[in-house]
Design a protein around this motif. Structure first.
Motif, PDB file in Angstrom:
ATOM      1  N   GLY A 151       0.822  -1.200   0.000  1.00  0.00           N
ATOM      2  CA  GLY A 151       0.000   0.000   0.000  1.00  0.00           C
ATOM      3  C   GLY A 151       0.859   1.254   0.000  1.00  0.00           C
ATOM      4  N   MET A 153      -6.466   2.214   0.542  1.00  0.00           N
ATOM      5  CA  MET A 153      -5.703   1.007   0.815  1.00  0.00           C
ATOM      6  C   MET A 153      -4.926   1.176   2.103  1.00  0.00           C
ATOM      7  N   ASN A 173      -6.417  -5.670  -0.402  1.00  0.00           N
ATOM      8  CA  ASN A 173      -6.527  -4.331   0.132  1.00  0.00           C
ATOM      9  C   ASN A 173      -7.930  -3.973   0.575  1.00  0.00           C
TER      10      ASN A 173
END
Lengths: 297, 673
Positions: free
Chosen positions: B413, B661, B545
């Motif tokens: 992320g 995310m 995510n």
């Protein structure tokens, strides 16, 4: 000569050599072979034997590091030694490519273009000067210039004898042979180096008697030079001198107050190829003796 | 109010001081005793004492003070326990600027080294902050960005050095900071500047301390937190810059000293500002003295700067578990470009671009006189023999790196994640180094050893991170720390002038040079083989995510992460063997894909892969032709080319999905830990 060539052909690298021998025989004995050299020292030997290489690695820096013999304009710069421009080399269509063990990693790629021969000057044990002579003969065999080699080698011996005679007429202090690497560090040449062999041969003493590395030098700080400058010495610094050194040398008491500097028993001489072959040894001889005679004659 | 904690810093300082003094006494004690006796002649030992050993000692103290203070200020201003001149890229930026000036504008250096260093470090700092501004300066993102900037600045500096031929090694010695002196000029130059900056730091101590009240509290008191922070960071940057200008990059003192001080009990800023410079000075003195003692003859050549990394990197690794991840603020809904059309169109366009690039790279070259020519058809046999393998290898490597980069960025992320940071290059370098030094190996042996080394490091990384569930950011930081460690090691080795070390450094620059058709086809083949597993797990990349929902969907998170990391690692290792450890492509390609609006995993992967291929082929082509007949390594060239592109892309709209995310991943981590 004949036995040399036969012995050579019987050698391990013979397989590569057969096409050369055949093509040379076909084109006539004195046809100039198209040779490429990845090493400055090898190139100087080729020039001494009367063959101009068609390409040399880092040719643009020749004047900075070698200077003598002069590299003809026709020689093509083929790139940096560890990253030769393969396309360019292929385009030049050489008959023979010469290198030292330093660039062995390129051998497989270069062998696709032309036969490759490796000239070894530095190895465990033995002396670079002796190897330089041997490799000069071997090179002459590869490019079919044995008479020139014989002539050159005997002339070289004569020059060595004359140099020895010159040196014996002087009584110089031990010499220190140095290249500055940056403002704080220098290379000093000793055992295992071409310079040492020459000094031994002509009867001059080297200040540096401590162990050196594989290529015949030790890297020392200026301080250590100071430490060994206690005694008498003739300090010889070879160019090129990195620009940033000069203010330091002008400023540092370690250097300025060295007896050898205060009394101006040092000199900065033009560049000599320290890892070269016989022509560089000759240049070294001439420069050193000229300087010593001027100073201590 | 917490109970007062015992402050053991006095003890620490005492131990360090005694240790350093002890070693120094062993080194120079006898000469020191005789200092009073002046002799007329040039007494070598005395000269060395006065003009080398003593200035070296004093320099180590001053540099230690400056670097430690810089680290403390960084850590306080950024509220980040890992901030330091090294981890903010500041020292490396200064060093790069100095190298650039040394090669292209020496007059600038003659005018003022410090200004050049300041400019470099300032730009590096701005770059790092610019990269993380959108992520609210999250501590991990900051350190990641800083370390990556450090990595690339160091790599660029190395590249520039490689342009000099083998006989010139001075830039190596400089690059890993050396405290070696031969007169008092460095002390005379550094001391006043450091003193002024220390004074400035002292003046900032109170405002900086008040910042601990939080931004709202500080504003209530009439302080502008932004300005204070900015000033403090400027002082910290300047401190690091003047030290780098004087002695080169000395890594990790700025990280180690403040950390020791904090761990030893100094809680208040004032206490830290007092003890940290002291501990830093003593630490550097101790380290430098120890090196002089241990290195013996080589003592002027083992650069102190490299050695500090040897103990600073493990410290970084140890500190990682303690790093508190502050949860990023909830993302404001931002408009992000998103592509909604059929996937075939962009893919077709990208393929066309790739095709054209390949043809141009194949055809455009230089001739012997240096002119340009397009000789695709006239010299086809030569082109097929020499250009085609390189281009194919570059293509394969580019695709693999882009895929690895995309996987890593989605996994962590974090937009700054890139394949190099897994530490694969460190492992491969270890392997190659072993092969060069121990076996004097052939090309194939080098390759095998590189692969072995990479696998060893990977295994180590996995073992270290198993307990934390392969938390992505920790893995990445661990990889960077390992890479820094090995970088420093190789740098120290190269400083000795050993030609094999120089060859190793050359390999690190990354190159498609010398690729034969066989190796090119192997690379392409590997790329194709590894694409298959990627295609299989592409859905995971989207799912991972979603946060807490992921487990509900039945995705085994730990196993999935492990598999994805392993995949990214293999992709990176395969590409590294071709283009060396450094290539910006793994970092840039995912951004390029995202920048054009391809947010969903399958499309982003495909477009990133194609962009990666184009970038690498371009880099290889430029490397081949720009400085004819000299070769510029494609790996680092992609960094030179890519930095402006990356900056341009990151300036654009913040990616909506990335923020979400981040928020989700943080929540997931929180629920898992």
């Amino acid at each position: 000569m004949w036995t040399d060539r036969r012995a050579f052909l019987a050698g391990a690298a013979a397989a590569c050599l057969m096409p050369i021998a055949q093509s040379l025989a076909a084109t006539g004995q004195n046809a100039t072979p198209r040779v490429i050299s990845l090493d400055y020292g090898i190139a100087t030997t080729l020039l001494a034997l009367g063959v101009t290489p068609i390409g040399v690695a880092s040719a643009d820096r020749w004047d900075r590091w070698v200077r003598e013999p002069v590299l003809p304009e026709s020689v093509v710069d083929i790139g940096q030694d560890l990253a030769i421009n393969l396309e360019l080399v292929a385009r030049l269509q050489p008959d023979l490519i010469l290198m030292t063990p330093y660039t062995l990693s390129l051998r497989p790629a270069l062998e696709r273009i032309a036969p490759v021969q490796v000239v070894t000057l530095y190895a465990e044990g033995g002396s670079p000067l002796v190897r330089a002579r041997q490799e000069t003969r071997r090179l002459a065999g590869l490019i079919d210039r044995q008479p020139a080699a014989d002539h050159y080698l005997s002339a070289f011996e004569e020059r060595l004898d004359a140099a020895r005679a010159r040196a014996s007429r002087l009584s110089p202090p031990p010499v220190a042979l140095v290249n500055f690497m940056d403002a704080r560090h220098a290379r000093i040449y000793g055992a295992n180096s071409l310079y040492q062999d020459i000094l031994d041969r002509i009867g001059l003493e080297n200040v540096w008697k401590k162990p050196t590395n594989y290529w015949g030098f030790s890297t020392i700080g200026l301080e250590e030079l100071a430490r060994d400058a206690g005694g008498d010495m003739a300090l010889v610094v070879f160019e090129p001198l990195v620009e940033e050194i000069k203010p330091t040398l002008a400023r540092s008491p370690l250097w300025k107050d060295l007896p050898v500097v205060r009394e101006e028993r040092f000199a900065i001489l033009p560049p000599v190829l320290m890892f070269g072959m016989l022509p560089s040894a000759e240049r070294f001889l001439t420069l050193l003796l000229d300087h010593l005679e001027a100073r201590y004659g | 109010m917490t109970a007062a904690t015992r402050n053991y810093n006095g003890l620490v300082a005492l131990i360090l001081g005694l240790g350093a003094a002890g070693i120094s006494y062993l080194l120079i004690g006898s000469e020191l005793m005789q200092l009073g006796e002046a002799t007329g002649a040039y007494n070598v030992e005395r000269m060395i004492l006065i003009y080398s050993s003593l200035p070296r000692l004093v320099t180590s103290l001053i540099a230690g003070v400056a670097l430690a203070l810089s680290g403390t200020i960084f850590q306080q201003a950024l509220r980040n326990p890992l901030a330091s001149p090294t981890t903010m890229g500041v020292s490396a930026g200064a060093h790069l600027a100095l190298v650039l000036a040394g090669l292209f504008a020496p007059a600038l250096l003659g005018f003022s080294r410090e200004l050049v260093a300041l400019a470099g470090s300032g730009i590096a700092a701005c770059l790092v902050f610019g990269l993380v501004a959108k992520r609210d300066f999250s501590p991990v993102a900051l350190v990641l960005a800083g370390l990556i900037v450090s990595l690339y600045c160091g790599a660029l500096a190395t590249l520039l050095v490689l342009f000099n031929d083998r006989y010139l090694v001075s830039l190596f010695i400089w690059g890993a900071g050396s405290l070696s002196q031969q007169d008092w000029s460095v002390v005379q130059s550094l001391a006043p500047k450091a003193a002024i900056l220390v004074l400035a730091a002292g003046l900032l101590a109170r405002p900086l301390g008040l910042l601990q009240l939080g931004d709202e509290g500080s504003k209530a008191l009439g302080l502008s937190p932004g300005k204070i922070r900015g000033l403090a960071i400027a002082v910290a940057v300047a401190l690091a810059a003047v030290v780098t200008a004087a002695v080169g990059v000395i890594g990790f003192i700025g990280l180690v000293a403040p950390t020791i001080v904090r761990l030893a009990g100094a809680r208040q800023l004032r206490s830290q500002l007092l003890w940290s410079p002291l501990v830093g000075a003593l630490l550097l003195w101790f380290t430098d003295a120890a090196i002089q003692m241990l290195a013996g003859n080589l003592k002027n050549f083992v650069p102190t700067g490299a050695v500090t990394a040897l103990f600073g990197s493990p410290l970084l690794l140890l500190l990682l578990p303690r790093l508190k991840f502050t949860r990023p603020k909830a993302a404001s809904p931002a408009t992000a470009k998103r592509y909604h059309g059929p996937w075939l169109i962009p893919v077709a366009i990208a393929l066309a671009v790739l095709g054209i690039t390949v043809v141009l790279a194949l055809g455009i070259g230089r001739d012997m006189q240096g002119g340009w020519l397009f000789d695709l058809f006239s010299h086809w046999d030569q082109i097929a023999a020499w250009r085609m393998p390189r281009i194919l290898a570059a293509l394969g490597a580019g695709v693999m790196l882009a895929l690895a980069g995309t996987i890593l960025q989605r996994l962590t992320g974090n937009e700054m994640a890139s394949p190099e940071v897994l530490g694969i290059n460190a492992g491969a370098m270890l392997g190659i180094g072993a092969a060069l030094f121990l076996f004097a190996g052939s090309q194939s042996m080098l390759t095998a050893c590189a692969a072995l080394g990479a696998l060893v490091i990977l295994a180590g990384l996995f073992a270290m991170n198993r307990r934390s569930g392969f938390q992505p950011e920790r893995m990445v930081l661990a990889g960077i720390a390992l890479g820094a460690l090995l970088d420093a090691f190789v740098g120290a080795l190269a400083a000795t002038g050993d030609l094999r070390a120089i060859q190793l450094l050359r390999w690190m620059a990354g190159t498609t040079y010398g690729a034969s058709m066989d190796s090119a086809l192997i690379t392409l083949g590997l790329a194709v083989i590894l694409i298959l597993p990627v295609a299989l797990v592409v859905r995971w990349l989207d799912l991972l995510n979603l946060g807490a929902v992921t487990a509900a969907v039945g995705l085994p998170v730990r196993k999935a992460r492990f598999f994805l990391f392993a995949l990214a690692a293999f992709l990176t290792a395969a590409a590294t063997l071709v283009v060396g450890p450094l290539s910006f492509v793994g970092l840039m390609a995912p951004h390029i894909a995202r920048g054009f609006g391809f947010q969903r995993a399958p499309l982003q992967l495909a477009m990133a892969a194609l962009s990666g291929g184009v970038l690498m082929v371009l880099a290889d082509w430029i490397g081949r032709t720009a400085n004819y007949p000299y070769e510029m390594p494609a790996g680092i060239l992609s960094a030179l080319v890519g930095t402006p592109l990356l900056l341009f892309l990151l300036r654009g709209c913040p990616s909506h999905d990335t923020r979400q995310m981040t928020g989700n991943t943080a929540r997931l981590r929180h629920s898992q830990s």
